[in-house]
Enzyme design. Structure first.
Site, PDB file in Angstrom:
ATOM      1  N   LYS A  88     -10.565  -0.701  10.492  1.00 44.78           N
ATOM      2  CA  LYS A  88     -10.691  -1.882   9.624  1.00 44.78           C
ATOM      3  C   LYS A  88     -11.059  -3.128  10.424  1.00 44.78           C
ATOM      4  O   LYS A  88     -11.288  -4.185   9.868  1.00 44.78           O
ATOM      5  CB  LYS A  88      -9.390  -2.109   8.869  1.00 44.78           C
ATOM      6  CG  LYS A  88      -9.098  -1.006   7.840  1.00 44.78           C
ATOM      7  CD  LYS A  88      -7.877  -1.349   7.020  1.00 44.78           C
ATOM      8  CE  LYS A  88      -7.303  -0.157   6.289  1.00 44.78           C
ATOM      9  NZ  LYS A  88      -8.085   0.242   5.127  1.00 44.78           N
ATOM     10  N   CYS A  97      -4.716   2.448  -3.665  1.00 45.40           N
ATOM     11  CA  CYS A  97      -3.483   2.964  -3.029  1.00 45.40           C
ATOM     12  C   CYS A  97      -2.319   2.003  -3.233  1.00 45.40           C
ATOM     13  O   CYS A  97      -1.492   1.804  -2.327  1.00 45.40           O
ATOM     14  CB  CYS A  97      -3.679   3.245  -1.547  1.00 45.40           C
ATOM     15  SG  CYS A  97      -4.901   4.504  -1.225  1.00 45.40           S
ATOM     16  N   GLN A 105      -4.518  -5.379   6.905  1.00 45.85           N
ATOM     17  CA  GLN A 105      -5.489  -6.317   6.316  1.00 45.85           C
ATOM     18  C   GLN A 105      -5.410  -7.706   6.929  1.00 45.85           C
ATOM     19  O   GLN A 105      -6.083  -8.621   6.448  1.00 45.85           O
ATOM     20  CB  GLN A 105      -5.272  -6.407   4.796  1.00 45.85           C
ATOM     21  CG  GLN A 105      -5.480  -5.096   4.061  1.00 45.85           C
ATOM     22  CD  GLN A 105      -6.936  -4.629   4.034  1.00 45.85           C
ATOM     23  OE1 GLN A 105      -7.858  -5.394   4.346  1.00 45.85           O
ATOM     24  NE2 GLN A 105      -7.156  -3.363   3.685  1.00 45.85           N
ATOM     25  N   ASP A 162       3.000  -4.595   8.033  1.00 47.31           N
ATOM     26  CA  ASP A 162       1.770  -3.833   7.846  1.00 47.31           C
ATOM     27  C   ASP A 162       0.618  -4.835   7.996  1.00 47.31           C
ATOM     28  O   ASP A 162       0.367  -5.643   7.088  1.00 47.31           O
ATOM     29  CB  ASP A 162       1.787  -3.188   6.454  1.00 47.31           C
ATOM     30  CG  ASP A 162       0.461  -2.513   6.125  1.00 47.31           C
ATOM     31  OD1 ASP A 162      -0.525  -2.705   6.862  1.00 47.31           O
ATOM     32  OD2 ASP A 162       0.419  -1.799   5.102  1.00 47.31           O
ATOM     33  N   HIS A 186       0.872  -1.177   0.000  1.00 42.92           N
ATOM     34  CA  HIS A 186       0.000   0.000   0.000  1.00 42.92           C
ATOM     35  C   HIS A 186       0.913   1.232   0.000  1.00 42.92           C
ATOM     36  O   HIS A 186       2.030   1.191   0.522  1.00 42.92           O
ATOM     37  CB  HIS A 186      -0.840  -0.069   1.276  1.00 42.92           C
ATOM     38  CG  HIS A 186      -1.935   0.942   1.393  1.00 42.92           C
ATOM     39  ND1 HIS A 186      -1.701   2.236   1.773  1.00 42.92           N
ATOM     40  CD2 HIS A 186      -3.277   0.839   1.219  1.00 42.92           C
ATOM     41  CE1 HIS A 186      -2.860   2.885   1.828  1.00 42.92           C
ATOM     42  NE2 HIS A 186      -3.829   2.059   1.481  1.00 42.92           N
TER      43      HIS A 186
HETATM   44  N1  PLP Z   1      -1.885  -0.868   4.563  1.00 49.02           N
HETATM   45  C1  PLP Z   1      -2.809  -1.610   3.965  1.00 49.02           C
HETATM   46  C2  PLP Z   1      -2.449  -2.978   3.488  1.00 49.02           C
HETATM   47  C3  PLP Z   1      -4.098  -1.091   3.779  1.00 49.02           C
HETATM   48  O1  PLP Z   1      -5.022  -1.838   3.166  1.00 49.02           O
HETATM   49  C4  PLP Z   1      -4.400   0.203   4.242  1.00 49.02           C
HETATM   50  C5  PLP Z   1      -5.723   0.787   4.004  1.00 49.02           C
HETATM   51  O2  PLP Z   1      -6.450   0.427   3.123  1.00 49.02           O
HETATM   52  C6  PLP Z   1      -3.397   0.918   4.890  1.00 49.02           C
HETATM   53  C7  PLP Z   1      -2.159   0.364   5.032  1.00 49.02           C
HETATM   54  C8  PLP Z   1      -3.656   2.297   5.417  1.00 49.02           C
HETATM   55  O3  PLP Z   1      -4.537   2.258   6.478  1.00 49.02           O
HETATM   56  P1  PLP Z   1      -5.066   3.615   7.127  1.00 49.02           P
HETATM   57  O4  PLP Z   1      -5.600   4.468   6.001  1.00 49.02           O
HETATM   58  O5  PLP Z   1      -6.129   3.170   8.076  1.00 49.02           O
HETATM   59  O6  PLP Z   1      -3.916   4.249   7.816  1.00 49.02           O
END
Ligand code: PLP
Length: 424
Positions: free
Chosen positions: A240, A383, A217, A214, A137
């Site tokens: 999430k 993203c 998900q 990270d 992401h």
């Molecule tokens: N990393 C992953 C794999 C994501 O799917 C997301 C959000 O969709 C993020 C990071 C970013 O999360 P946040 O916008 O809640 O900080």
């Protein structure tokens, strides 16, 4: 404490992690859009909130609200206790050794930025290297690029295979004596790929390289144990995992956090302040400058209690089964192209516009037409633009599942896609 117990009484777990009982816990699922029942399949972006989370937030503002760690008065002490209890709930949920290792942030993005800025400050110099993957992401790419611009570090990228898996043959070759960190997603928000993070961490540690996971998900969908993984850092977002927006977590091993400088300066993160010299607070407060979102922290704790009560193993099994059903049903649609290694609660796809498959219906058109049928899916690059480049596309439609989805939701999606297909 009494107040917290009262809100937790609303936390009624379902007998089975599927069906009416569970959907009943989520009030928004009864609403209609365009006069049609809402079919919410955008859970990768954010999940809906159960009554118990909404109640906990309301109850905190109704009965407790006061700034934490600051007041001698009753409400402040109660709010502080609830905030610290929330930290303990998070600690237990991810099995961290100590609450010192649990930092509240605004979400995954802020957690990763915190590590890039402060770990980068303490341990990285020009020419040092960070390994990321092709399926990250943006929030696990851009913070490292900002560090690159500031400090001249080098970003190395582990490729993926044509099947949407991490190329584990390529990864070992990326390590060098200058590698300072590996930052990798646990589950791809586009492909649904579950990366073998335990193996990856072992490989990195064999090179004395710490690892940031990270877990945006993964935490909502499967048990995540930071000690079993032995990761050095792990980031996730409350919204999430059925919790409120504006709250997330950075887990970090104390041995690293202790050596990292503060991220932001302000109240709470200090020991003593004078114009000559300022000392910093102990962990985790060193990284929590200013008034934290203590209300959201409590909401997150209630959300984590909610999923823990259902059981993360049950949630994983249920979502896998539903994801497999979705995958099989979608694959039967003529012209369907699904990305990624196989059945998962995250399904990204495009639909051929012509019988010969020479082009796709634009993902935005498909998503917009599904929306008019009451079906909420995600469209675009998610993203993850570098991943889109790798796949040779501009975007996809993504259906992402949560514990309240049903086979009826999948059937509605399939019916909707077939309707759109007929229009083209
Ligand atoms: N990393 C992953 C794999 C994501 O799917 C997301 C959000 O969709 C993020 C990071 C970013 O999360 P946040 O916008 O809640 O900080």
């Amino acid at each position: 404490m009494k107040k917290q117990e009262s809100s937790r009484q609303n936390l009624t777990p379902p007998a089975e992690p599927e069906g009416i009982l569970l959907r009943d816990a989520f009030p928004i699922l009864t609403r209609k859009v365009y006069g049609k029942p809402l079919v919410y399949l955008d859970n990768g972006a954010t999940t809906q909130k159960p009554h118990c989370v909404i109640d906990a937030i309301t109850e905190e503002y109704l009965n407790v609200n006061a700034n934490v760690h600051r007041g001698v008065h009753y409400l402040s002490q109660e709010a502080t206790r609830l905030y610290e209890e929330a930290r303990e709930t998070v600690r237990a949920f991810i099995n961290a050794r100590s609450t010192s290792e649990v930092i509240f942030t605004r979400g995954t993005t802020e957690s990763i930025n915190l590590v890039a800025a402060t770990f980068g400050e303490a341990f990285m110099h020009e020419g040092d290297e960070v390994i990321v993957t092709e399926m990250e992401h943006h929030s696990n790419i851009v913070p490292w690029q900002l560090l690159q611009a500031r400090k001249g570090i080098v970003l190395k990228v582990c490729p993926i295979t044509d099947d949407g898996l991490l190329d584990l043959d390529a990864l070992p070759k990326l390590f060098s004596p200058r590698t300072r960190l590996l930052a990798c997603t646990h589950v791809s928000n586009v492909l649904g790929t579950v990366n073998p993070v335990r193996e990856i961490i072992q490989m990195a540690h064999a090179h004395d390289v710490p690892v940031l996971i990270d877990a945006a998900q993964s935490v909502p969908h499967m048990p995540v144990d930071v000690q079993a993984l032995d990761c050095d850092f792990l980031a996730f977002s409350g919204h999430k995992v059925y919790g409120p927006t504006g709250i997330g977590v950075l887990y970090g091993k104390e041995q690293w956090l202790d050596k990292m400088p503060p991220y932001m300066g302000g109240g709470e993160m200090i020991g003593k302040v004078s114009f000559e010299r300022t000392t910093f607070n102990v962990l985790p407060y060193k990284f929590e400058a200013g008034t934290p979102d203590y209300v959201a922290a409590r909401g997150l704790a209630v959300a984590l209690d909610f999923v823990r009560f259902i059981g993360m193993d049950r949630i994983a099994a249920f979502e896998h089964e539903l994801g497999t059903y979705a995958y099989e049903q979608l694959m039967q649609i003529e012209g369907m192209h699904i990305y990624g290694p196989g059945p998962s609660p995250v399904i990204s796809f495009n639909l051929a516009a012509h019988g010969d498959g020479s082009s796709f219906i634009h993902h935005l058109d498909l998503g917009t037409l599904l929306d008019r049928l009451g079906i909420a899916v995600r469209t675009g690059h998610h993203c993850a633009e570098p991943l889109m480049h790798r796949l040779g596309i501009e975007g996809t439609v993504r259906a992402s599942l949560a514990l309240y989805n049903t086979k009826d939701d999948i059937d509605a999606l399939v019916k909707g896609i077939n309707r759109v297909r007929q229009m083209f």
